[in-house]
Enzyme design. Structure first.
Site, PDB file in Angstrom:
ATOM      1  N   TYR A 159       3.860  -8.562   5.583  1.00 29.97           N
ATOM      2  CA  TYR A 159       3.356  -9.706   6.350  1.00 29.97           C
ATOM      3  C   TYR A 159       4.515 -10.329   7.129  1.00 29.97           C
ATOM      4  O   TYR A 159       5.689 -10.211   6.744  1.00 29.97           O
ATOM      5  CB  TYR A 159       2.762 -10.744   5.404  1.00 29.97           C
ATOM      6  CG  TYR A 159       1.613 -10.232   4.575  1.00 29.97           C
ATOM      7  CD1 TYR A 159       0.328 -10.154   5.099  1.00 29.97           C
ATOM      8  CD2 TYR A 159       1.812  -9.824   3.256  1.00 29.97           C
ATOM      9  CE1 TYR A 159      -0.722  -9.678   4.331  1.00 29.97           C
ATOM     10  CE2 TYR A 159       0.771  -9.354   2.480  1.00 29.97           C
ATOM     11  CZ  TYR A 159      -0.496  -9.279   3.032  1.00 29.97           C
ATOM     12  OH  TYR A 159      -1.532  -8.808   2.269  1.00 29.97           O
ATOM     13  N   CYS A 178      -2.054  -0.547 -13.343  1.00 32.22           N
ATOM     14  CA  CYS A 178      -1.010  -1.140 -12.505  1.00 32.22           C
ATOM     15  C   CYS A 178      -0.968  -0.529 -11.105  1.00 32.22           C
ATOM     16  O   CYS A 178      -0.874   0.686 -10.942  1.00 32.22           O
ATOM     17  CB  CYS A 178       0.347  -0.939 -13.176  1.00 32.22           C
ATOM     18  SG  CYS A 178       1.702  -1.568 -12.175  1.00 32.22           S
ATOM     19  N   ARG A 180       1.397  -0.513  -9.093  1.00 27.59           N
ATOM     20  CA  ARG A 180       2.683   0.178  -8.859  1.00 27.59           C
ATOM     21  C   ARG A 180       2.956   1.226  -9.926  1.00 27.59           C
ATOM     22  O   ARG A 180       4.104   1.456 -10.302  1.00 27.59           O
ATOM     23  CB  ARG A 180       3.829  -0.828  -8.796  1.00 27.59           C
ATOM     24  CG  ARG A 180       3.681  -1.749  -7.656  1.00 27.59           C
ATOM     25  CD  ARG A 180       4.918  -2.484  -7.219  1.00 27.59           C
ATOM     26  NE  ARG A 180       4.459  -3.449  -6.251  1.00 27.59           N
ATOM     27  CZ  ARG A 180       4.291  -4.745  -6.506  1.00 27.59           C
ATOM     28  NH1 ARG A 180       4.647  -5.244  -7.665  1.00 27.59           N
ATOM     29  NH2 ARG A 180       3.794  -5.540  -5.584  1.00 27.59           N
ATOM     30  N   ASP A 375      -7.221  -5.472  -1.509  1.00 23.26           N
ATOM     31  CA  ASP A 375      -5.950  -5.120  -0.880  1.00 23.26           C
ATOM     32  C   ASP A 375      -6.227  -3.799  -0.168  1.00 23.26           C
ATOM     33  O   ASP A 375      -6.472  -2.778  -0.824  1.00 23.26           O
ATOM     34  CB  ASP A 375      -4.846  -4.973  -1.945  1.00 23.26           C
ATOM     35  CG  ASP A 375      -3.580  -5.703  -1.546  1.00 23.26           C
ATOM     36  OD1 ASP A 375      -3.329  -5.773  -0.322  1.00 23.26           O
ATOM     37  OD2 ASP A 375      -2.855  -6.177  -2.427  1.00 23.26           O
TER      38      ASP A 375
END
Ligand code: SF4
Length: 413
Positions: A159, A178, A180, A375
């Site tokens: 961003y 998770c 990641r 997301d």
């Protein structure tokens, strides 16, 4: 506070916390403490029983030492099988994790799941099952393409005015969903030179006004390392706010020490995002940790991933949001589960998320309603989603429906 009293109740200032897991168990011991006087050592009945059975020689001081908790975390099948009966699906998964997201469960969190059913929501958070080994389309490693938005090691700049700074790949517990999972738990450590390069990147980009310290879990780092990282960021004059993302109050509440609070409070304005997945995570110990953070002056927000069979219903989600507010954590984000490999058993539909939002908005305080976001796969950033409250838009007026479905009209001119 008298942690040994059987008559005590969990009590926060003027408001009483009811339905805490320790309250629900027959003969459970609960505790009294005020908003301003947080006892350092809280022991709920559940983990006292666990300790007596599996760590009989460990003193309360040791148990409440976060370093001891990390050093004695369960990381393999032998240790886990000693404390709990594992299913065939779990055994097969643990034996085949290889280079995937490792297994790690603190003794504290183990005390919440050691005698649970295989379907227990807290257990499913941390104990892998065989479905995790199966990658289905369109799942992918790094679904948010953070690697391609990383100009220097540890920084994700997606961003315009803010960056994510992943300061460690270590967590005290590894959540099986998770985002990641491609990098967390791996041995790629940040060294001093990496931290300095990250500071230099932030300093060179004057548009960055917000730094989100994440990981892994930053609070697995020692106070001295956190101090070094935070002071490095605070020296950069254009950084206005710092945020820290952590799951420690839910999985390692012992980490929220006086010394940690003293370290963090030097760097206000500092916001803390706390990751929760289920109301049963809010034990007396967790509540004490959150209240201690709130008393340190840190605005607290929550982040929750929508998970099938764990929190994908209005009653469970509402209970979680209510309990968070009682411990002064403002519900912030509800995330659609990311498309990581082996996540199909956790993922539910976006429609389900919208239905949950519909069941919250209007039916409880606005403060208890998080923003539901997807997301975007591929790195498009967070997209907020709301149930549709607009029935018709003519230009002259807009026809809306309220939370009960009742139509109303508002003039546009
Ligand atoms: S605590 Fe956060 S970074 Fe660590 S495994 Fe859980 S979701 Fe991933």
């Amino acid at each position: 506070m008298n942690a040994n009293s059987n008559e005590a109740t969990v009590f926060y200032g003027e408001s009483r916390l009811v339905g805490c897991p320790s309250d629900e168990e027959p003969g459970a011991k609960t505790m009294i403490f005020s908003q301003n006087e947080i006892p350092i050592q809280l022991v709920s009945n559940r983990n006292a029983d666990f300790r007596q059975r599996f760590f009989p020689l460990i003193t309360t001081d040791r148990w409440n030492d976060w370093r001891w908790q990390l050093q004695n975390a369960f990381t393999g099948i032998d240790g886990l099988a000693r404390i709990m009966k594992l299913s065939r699906k779990e055994i097969m998964a643990i034996n085949n994790l290889k280079s995937r997201l490792p297994l790690r469960v603190t003794p504290y969190f183990a005390s919440l799941i050691y005698n649970s059913k295989f379907s227990d929501p807290l257990r499913r958070n941390v104990i892998p099952v065989v479905e995790e080994l199966l990658q289905r389309p369109p799942e992918q490693s790094d679904p948010l393409h953070e690697t391609s938005h990383s100009p220097v090691k540890g920084i994700v700049h997606r961003y315009p005015d803010r960056v994510l700074f992943t300061v460690t790949q270590v967590c005290s517990n590894y959540c099986r969903y998770c985002t990641r999972s491609h990098s967390v738990g791996k041995l790629t450590r940040m060294g001093l030179r990496d931290y300095e390069k990250a500071f230099a990147y932030i300093a060179a980009h004057r548009e960055i006004r917000d730094v989100i310290i994440s990981g892994g879990d930053p609070l697995t780092l020692p106070d001295e390392t956190l101090d070094y990282i935070l002071s490095g960021i605070r020296k950069i004059s254009h950084v206005e706010i710092i945020r820290v993302g952590t799951r420690t109050p839910a999985v390692l509440p012992q980490r929220i020490t006086d010394s940690l609070i003293d370290t963090l409070r030097k760097y206000h304005p500092l916001f803390i995002s706390l990751h929760f997945s289920h109301p049963a995570e809010i034990t007396a110990e967790c509540a004490a940790a959150c209240i201690k953070l709130a008393n340190g002056g840190f605005p607290l927000g929550s982040q929750t991933v929508l998970l099938k069979g764990i929190n994908d219903s209005v009653p469970v989600m509402k209970e979680l949001m209510h309990r968070l507010l009682k411990i002064r954590v403002r519900p912030y984000y509800l995330y659609q589960c990311d498309l990581i490999p082996g996540s199909s058993h956790f993922r539910t539909t976006v429609r389900k998320g919208l239905d949950i939002m519909k069941g919250l908005r209007g039916y409880t305080s606005g403060y208890a309603v998080p923003a539901f976001v997807v997301d975007a796969p591929g790195g498009g950033g967070k997209i907020p989603l709301l149930p549709n409250y607009v029935v018709e838009h003519t230009g002259k007026h807009i026809v809306l429906r309220n939370y009960k479905g009742v139509r109303c009209e508002y003039p546009e001119k």
